[in-house]
Design a protein around this motif. Structure first.
Motif, mmCIF file in Angstrom:
data_model
loop_
_atom_site.group_PDB
_atom_site.id
_atom_site.type_symbol
_atom_site.label_atom_id
_atom_site.label_comp_id
_atom_site.label_asym_id
_atom_site.label_seq_id
_atom_site.Cartn_x
_atom_site.Cartn_y
_atom_site.Cartn_z
ATOM 1 N N MET A 61 0.844 -1.187 0.000
ATOM 2 C CA MET A 61 0.000 0.000 0.000
ATOM 3 C C MET A 61 0.884 1.242 0.000
ATOM 4 N N ILE A 62 0.515 2.222 -0.798
ATOM 5 C CA ILE A 62 1.261 3.467 -0.878
ATOM 6 C C ILE A 62 0.866 4.353 0.294
ATOM 7 N N LYS A 63 1.866 4.870 0.986
ATOM 8 C CA LYS A 63 1.614 5.750 2.127
ATOM 9 C C LYS A 63 1.722 7.202 1.661
ATOM 10 N N MET A 64 0.842 8.031 2.155
ATOM 11 C CA MET A 64 0.887 9.454 1.849
ATOM 12 C C MET A 64 0.614 10.206 3.144
ATOM 13 N N GLU A 65 1.404 11.224 3.413
ATOM 14 C CA GLU A 65 1.222 12.041 4.592
ATOM 15 C C GLU A 65 -0.173 12.666 4.574
ATOM 16 N N LEU A 66 -0.831 12.696 5.738
ATOM 17 C CA LEU A 66 -2.220 13.162 5.824
ATOM 18 C C LEU A 66 -2.379 14.585 5.295
ATOM 19 N N GLU A 67 -1.492 15.497 5.685
ATOM 20 C CA GLU A 67 -1.621 16.888 5.229
ATOM 21 C C GLU A 67 -1.522 16.987 3.714
ATOM 22 N N LYS A 68 -0.630 16.200 3.120
ATOM 23 C CA LYS A 68 -0.498 16.185 1.658
ATOM 24 C C LYS A 68 -1.771 15.634 1.015
ATOM 25 N N LEU A 69 -2.316 14.582 1.608
ATOM 26 C CA LEU A 69 -3.553 13.992 1.104
ATOM 27 C C LEU A 69 -4.701 14.996 1.162
ATOM 28 N N LEU A 70 -4.881 15.652 2.303
ATOM 29 C CA LEU A 70 -5.961 16.632 2.450
ATOM 30 C C LEU A 70 -5.792 17.779 1.457
ATOM 31 N N SER A 71 -4.557 18.224 1.264
ATOM 32 C CA SER A 71 -4.286 19.306 0.329
ATOM 33 C C SER A 71 -4.627 18.903 -1.103
ATOM 34 N N LYS A 72 -4.230 17.708 -1.505
ATOM 35 C CA LYS A 72 -4.529 17.226 -2.865
ATOM 36 C C LYS A 72 -6.040 17.089 -3.070
ATOM 37 N N MET A 73 -6.735 16.555 -2.069
ATOM 38 C CA MET A 73 -8.179 16.386 -2.181
ATOM 39 C C MET A 73 -8.868 17.738 -2.338
ATOM 40 N N GLU A 74 -8.419 18.738 -1.570
ATOM 41 C CA GLU A 74 -9.039 20.059 -1.648
ATOM 42 C C GLU A 74 -8.707 20.754 -2.971
ATOM 43 N N MET A 75 -7.452 20.705 -3.365
ATOM 44 C CA MET A 75 -7.023 21.409 -4.581
ATOM 45 C C MET A 75 -7.584 20.770 -5.854
ATOM 46 N N GLU A 76 -7.546 19.443 -5.911
ATOM 47 C CA GLU A 76 -7.962 18.748 -7.131
ATOM 48 C C GLU A 76 -9.466 18.519 -7.180
ATOM 49 N N GLY A 77 -10.098 18.332 -6.037
ATOM 50 C CA GLY A 77 -11.545 18.136 -5.991
ATOM 51 C C GLY A 77 -12.028 16.852 -6.629
ATOM 52 N N VAL A 78 -11.114 15.935 -6.857
ATOM 53 C CA VAL A 78 -11.483 14.665 -7.497
ATOM 54 C C VAL A 78 -10.534 13.575 -7.003
ATOM 55 N N ILE A 79 -11.075 12.375 -6.868
ATOM 56 C CA ILE A 79 -10.262 11.205 -6.536
ATOM 57 C C ILE A 79 -10.544 10.147 -7.599
ATOM 58 N N HIS A 80 -9.510 9.763 -8.325
ATOM 59 C CA HIS A 80 -9.654 8.737 -9.361
ATOM 60 C C HIS A 80 -9.448 7.360 -8.743
ATOM 61 N N GLY A 81 -10.339 6.429 -9.071
ATOM 62 C CA GLY A 81 -10.219 5.070 -8.575
ATOM 63 C C GLY A 81 -8.867 4.477 -8.922
ATOM 64 N N GLY A 82 -8.237 3.817 -7.941
ATOM 65 C CA GLY A 82 -6.958 3.171 -8.169
ATOM 66 C C GLY A 82 -5.757 4.094 -8.091
ATOM 67 N N SER A 83 -5.985 5.394 -7.901
ATOM 68 C CA SER A 83 -4.875 6.353 -7.833
ATOM 69 C C SER A 83 -4.192 6.294 -6.468
ATOM 70 N N GLU A 84 -3.019 6.945 -6.383
ATOM 71 C CA GLU A 84 -2.308 7.038 -5.111
ATOM 72 C C GLU A 84 -3.161 7.749 -4.073
ATOM 73 N N VAL A 85 -3.872 8.789 -4.493
ATOM 74 C CA VAL A 85 -4.751 9.523 -3.579
ATOM 75 C C VAL A 85 -5.873 8.611 -3.083
ATOM 76 N N ASN A 86 -6.446 7.813 -3.982
ATOM 77 C CA ASN A 86 -7.509 6.880 -3.594
ATOM 78 C C ASN A 86 -6.995 5.872 -2.571
ATOM 79 N N GLU A 87 -5.816 5.330 -2.806
ATOM 80 C CA GLU A 87 -5.256 4.348 -1.873
ATOM 81 C C GLU A 87 -5.009 4.973 -0.497
ATOM 82 N N ALA A 88 -4.492 6.202 -0.487
ATOM 83 C CA ALA A 88 -4.247 6.886 0.778
ATOM 84 C C ALA A 88 -5.563 7.191 1.498
ATOM 85 N N MET A 89 -6.589 7.610 0.736
ATOM 86 C CA MET A 89 -7.900 7.882 1.316
ATOM 87 C C MET A 89 -8.487 6.616 1.942
ATOM 88 N N VAL A 90 -8.376 5.499 1.253
ATOM 89 C CA VAL A 90 -8.901 4.236 1.767
ATOM 90 C C VAL A 90 -8.205 3.838 3.065
#
Length: 195
Positions: free
Chosen positions: A1-30
């Motif tokens: 599983m890919i690890k992503m720092e929480l602050e980076k994850l929250l920032s990406k979610m807010e800035m991009e406004g989208v989570i693509h299935g199977g992406s690094e952001v999706n894995e971190a969110m899960v």
């Protein structure tokens, strides 16, 4: 599983406004969601004092709650870490917060039984249904959300406003008003009800 720092994850979610299935952001969110589900299960399967509930909800949302916060169980959050709660907020039993897109609750808000705050829409294209589009929900100060209401992504409920029980709120609610129905529509100005 890919690890992503929480602050980076929250920032990406807010800035991009989208989570693509199977992406690094999706894995971190899960991964965060898995932890949140575990914390919610622990919260909902015990007998606790108000102080203990506040402490456990603080762990779920990753922020300290004030002493005026009150919650009746059960309570469920999908993600947990994208919820901001003001002072003297009351949340009644059975509420479900889908907070990936961010939920901001102002001071003195009252949230009735079985309220759903949903900040995600899935993509309209059936081939991309796993893609999630995120928009925040904002409850301004002194709002009252009636039992079994659903607030949809991108909605701001203006200060002092009331959402009648059982409503589905699809667009912003003006300050100092009462709305109700499915979809929720203007019922009256608050000043017309205050004697």
């Amino acid at each position: 599983m890919i690890k992503m720092e929480l602050e980076k994850l929250l920032s990406k979610m807010e800035m991009e406004g989208v989570i693509h299935g199977g992406s690094e952001v999706n894995e971190a969110m899960v991964a965060v969601s898995d932890e949140t589900r575990s914390l919610c299960t622990q919260l909902n399967n015990g007998v606790y004092t108000n102080e203990q509930i506040r402490h456990q909800v603080s762990q779920i949302i990753g922020r300290e709650l004030d002493e005026g916060f009150s919650l009746f169980l059960p309570f469920t959050a999908d993600f947990g870490k994208n919820i901001k709660i003001g002072k003297n907020v009351f949340i009644n039993s059975g509420c479900r917060f889908q907070d990936q897109g961010q939920i901001i609750i102002g001071d003195q808000c009252l949230i009735g039984h079985n309220v759903v705050l949903a900040t995600i829409n899935h993509d309209y294209n059936p081939l991309n249904r796993g893609t999630m589009h995120l928009k925040p929900i904002v409850l301004k100060e002194n709002t009252w959300i009636g039992s079994s209401s659903t607030i949809l992504p991108g909605v701001t409920v203006g200060e002092n406003s009331i959402v009648a029980a059982g409503s589905v709120v699809t667009r912003d609610v003006a300050p100092n008003t009462i709305v109700g129905g499915n979809p929720a529509k203007f019922i009256s100005n608050l000043e017309d009800k205050i004697k």
